[in-house]
Structure formats: structure tokens, C-alpha cells
Design an enzyme around this catalytic site. Structure first.
Site, PDB file in Angstrom:
ATOM      1  N   LYS A  24      57.117  -4.629  12.569  1.00  0.00           N
ATOM      2  CA  LYS A  24      57.162  -3.176  12.352  1.00  0.00           C
ATOM      3  C   LYS A  24      55.820  -2.541  12.708  1.00  0.00           C
ATOM      4  CE  LYS A  24      58.338   0.177   8.684  1.00  0.00           C
ATOM      5  NZ  LYS A  24      58.715   0.318   7.254  1.00  0.00           N
ATOM      6  N   SER A 100      62.975   2.777   6.253  1.00  0.00           N
ATOM      7  CA  SER A 100      62.227   3.195   7.433  1.00  0.00           C
ATOM      8  C   SER A 100      62.084   2.105   8.505  1.00  0.00           C
ATOM      9  CB  SER A 100      60.816   3.643   7.010  1.00  0.00           C
ATOM     10  OG  SER A 100      60.078   2.552   6.451  1.00  0.00           O
ATOM     11  N   SER A 124      62.915   0.332   2.196  1.00  0.00           N
ATOM     12  CA  SER A 124      62.790   0.408   3.651  1.00  0.00           C
ATOM     13  C   SER A 124      63.067  -0.889   4.405  1.00  0.00           C
ATOM     14  CB  SER A 124      61.398   0.924   4.032  1.00  0.00           C
ATOM     15  OG  SER A 124      61.290   2.300   3.744  1.00  0.00           O
TER      16      SER A 124
END
Length: 378
Positions: A24, A100, A124
Site C-alpha cells: 500500500k 482505504s 481499511s
């Protein structure tokens, strides 16, 4: 639409068969700017060194495939990003991928990599994993290093893995957490005591959870967590305050997406009294979960109360706040929590089964998840 912000290879080039993992874009990779998928951080200098979890993956023989896309600044549940692109949902491209860590879940669900790392502050990892039909684990708070991860200061956020099967989740945890014991994570969990939390969810989701537990054949009992809703509200207050402290200064850049700009401005209004109240709820909810886990190895519940909404509905303003109603409380309490995809009757979509364990007993959560996974495949 792309799961990746940038693709490259870092790791054992002489081992083409080495497993691949994506990272990420809130986690440092040396030589690559950590932009959190935001124009406001586009000019950030390249990271001087790998985040500790990235270095451990490389040392364990994993090949880094690139940086994954995400909801801007990790401050949203839809996964929609109009600057870096919105990753496709592998279950249905018309639906939001969840946020997210949207790119990480999308890349795993589409089979682009064997695994991915995300971060979970208010769901997330577990939200996009459930949306995209893959497995996602939020470890016990503080168990996995956050050195080299944004935001730098947090009482909620955890680095966690995505994968399509539990064996890979366990392999990633072994790499990123030196204390992780894979033998315990692969133990037979058929005798585990399971508490099922009574929560509000759509009928098809509730039936999917009940059906999965029936097929697993483990001993279960129903319980209620009376302060669950209070914990959700308290978690919102804490994440708002901590995200404002980390990124509020970026409003002045004028480069934030409209949704993030609005959310940050609202987050600025979180008061000291709000945080004091949230900390009281944190203590009460943590104690309640701990007491429940004295009589059970794990507690289970739906990951999300309903299936993900469409991209069009999200863009038209449909609220997604309830998506994290069953997830965020366990960020507040710090317990390990994993989402496992489970079948829904007469649907090609998968729901998420959330498995929550005692603090520090991430291996037990994994062993129960692996057992249920195996029983669903029989």
C-alpha cells in the site's frame, strides 16, 4: 482503473518462483515516494529506506511487485480516488472496492499478486477485503511494526496482509512478525469455542454467517456486545482527531480531493471532550470484549452489515458510514480481527465473516479461519 500506482520489482530477482506481494502507498519502499495516493504529497521525496515490514518481506524471500492504489490519505471507505484512479472490484466492477486499502484488495482479488499489505485504522484492510472477496487480517494493535508507515502516530492503525487463502496469510505474518508462530496458526481448531455476536445485518449476510458456522460444525453460543455502537462512534472521534493531526496541514496545499478536504475540515472540530469520552468508551468496550473472550477463543460476526454499494451510488452521495459499523470497534479495542469470504445463497458475491480473537492470539484467529475455510471447501 488500476490496483497499482506504480509497478516494479524489489527482492530476489534470481528466484522467479518467489511469492509476490504488493505494498500500500502509505508504506515506505526505499527510492519510492510515499504519496498516500494524494496530489498533496506528489512531490514527497523518495523514502530513504524500506519500512520494517517491507525489509522483513524481502529478507524472507518475497518479491515486491509495486505500490498499490488507495483511498486518498487512507481517509475513506469507498476506495474511490479520482486522481490516481479507482481500483476495480474483482467481484463486480460496478461496485466500490472498499477503502482505504482498495488497491491491495483489488490486486489480490484479481490474481495480480499472491498477497498484499494494507493498513487498517478503522477497517481499511477488512472492508476492502470483504468488498473484493478476499481474506484480510488486522493484527493485534502494536504487534506488527509500523516503522516507515504513515501516519507516524496512531492509537488505531495496524499493518495487515491480504491473500486468497489462509496459508498465504500465515506465510506473510511469519515474514512481517518475528513473534508469529505458524505452528499454532495451523493447529486444528475444530474444538474451538466460538461466540457469535448478535448484530444488525441484512438477511442474506446473516444467513451466510449462520450457514458458514453450521458447515464448520464448531461449538457456538450467541452473545451481545452492549457497547458496540458506542465503540463505533468513539472510534470515529479518535480517527478524526488523529487524521487531522497527521494531515490537516495539507488543506493549505489546495491539492486534496473534495471529499478528503471536506472530511478533514470536519475532523478539525473534534474536541478534547469528544476524545475524553472516546477513551472512556475504549476502556469499557475493551473490557467487554475481553470478558466475552474469557468464555470463547474467538467471536464471530459479519464483517459488513450489507454488500458494497455501486460506484454510481457512492458518487451520488449515498452514505457508506455503516460499512464500518461492525469493523471499527475492534480498532478501538485493539483486538486481532480477520475477514474470511463466505458464500451467499443464490449469489456470485461473497460476504465477509469476521473473526475476532484475544489480544496477542492472532495465531488462534488464523487457525479458526483456516479451519472454517477448509470446511467450506468440502
Amino acid at each position: 482503473m488500476s490496483a497499482f500506482i506504480k509497478t516494479f520489482e524489489v527482492g530476489p530477482q534470481d528466484r522467479p518462483s518467489a511469492p509476490t506481494i504488493a505494498i500500500k502507498d502509505s508504506i515506505d519502499i526505499a527510492g519510492c515516494a510515499t504519496t498516500a495516493a494524494s496530489r498533496a504529497l506528489a512531490d514527497a521525496p523518495p523514502a530513504a529506506r524500506h519500512a520494517q515490514v517491507v525489509q522483513r518481506l524481502i529478507d524472507a524471500g518475497w518479491r515486491i511487485a509495486g505500490k498499490t492504489n488507495m483511498h486518498e490519505l487512507a481517509f475513506g471507505m469507498t476506495g474511490i480516488n479520482d486522481v490516481s484512479g479507482t481500483p476495480p472490484n474483482p467481484q463486480d466492477p460496478a461496485l466500490i472496492p472498499g477503502g482505504s486499502s482498495s488497491g491491495s484488495a483489488s490486486a489480490v482479488g484479481d490474481g495480480l499478486v499472491d498477497a498484499a499489505l494494507g493498513t487498517d485504522t478503522g477497517g481499511s484492510v477488512r472492508c476492502p477485503a470483504a468488498c473484493c472477496g478476499v481474506i484480510g487480517l488486522k493484527p493485534t494493535f502494536g504487534r506488527v511494526s509500523r516503522d516507515g508507515v504513515a501516519p507516524r502516530e496512531t492509537t488505531l492503525d495496524c499493518v495487515g496482509p491480504f491473500a486468497r487463502d489462509m496459508n498465504t496469510i500465515i506465510d506473510v505474518m511469519l515474514a512481517i512478525d518475528p513473534s508469529f508462530q505458524p505452528g499454532k496458526a495451523r493447529r486444528d481448531a475444530s474444538k474451538a469455542r466460538v461466540a457469535i455476536i448478535d448484530v444488525e445485518a441484512d438477511d442474506d449476510i446473516s444467513r451466510a454467517v449462520a450457514g458458514a458456522m453450521e458447515r464448520a460444525g464448531v461449538a457456538t453460543r450467541k452473545v451481545r456486545l452492549e457497547s458496540m455502537k458506542d465503540a463505533f462512534v468513539a472510534g470515529l472521534a479518535v480517527i478524526n482527531a488523529e487524521t487531522w493531526r497527521a494531515f490537516g496541514h495539507l488543506i493549505a496545499s489546495g491539492k486534496l480531493g473534495a471529499d478528503i478536504d471536506a472530511r478533514l475540515r470536519a475532523a478539525a472540530n473534534t474536541s478534547a471532550a469528544d476524545l475524553d469520552a472516546a477513551e472512556r468508551v475504549r476502556r469499557a468496550f475493551t473490557d467487554e470484549v475481553d470478558r466475552t473472550l474469557e468464555e470463547a477463543e474467538v467471536i464471530v460476526l459479519p464483517t459488513m452489515p450489507s454488500l458494497p454499494i455501486t460506484l454510481d451510488a457512492a458518487r451520488e452521495g449515498t452514505s457508506v458510514i455503516a460499512m464500518s459499523s461492525l469493523i471499527r470497534p475492534f480498532n478501538l479495542s485493539g483486538h486481532p480481527a480477520l475477514t474470511l469470504p463466505i458464500p451467499i445463497e443464490q449469489s456470485r458475491m461473497k460476504a465477509g465473516l469476521q473473526i475476532v480473537g484475544r489480544k496477542g492470539r492472532d495465531e488462534m484467529v488464523c487457525s479458526v479461519a483456516a479451519f472454517i475455510e477448509a470446511m467450506l471447501q468440502t
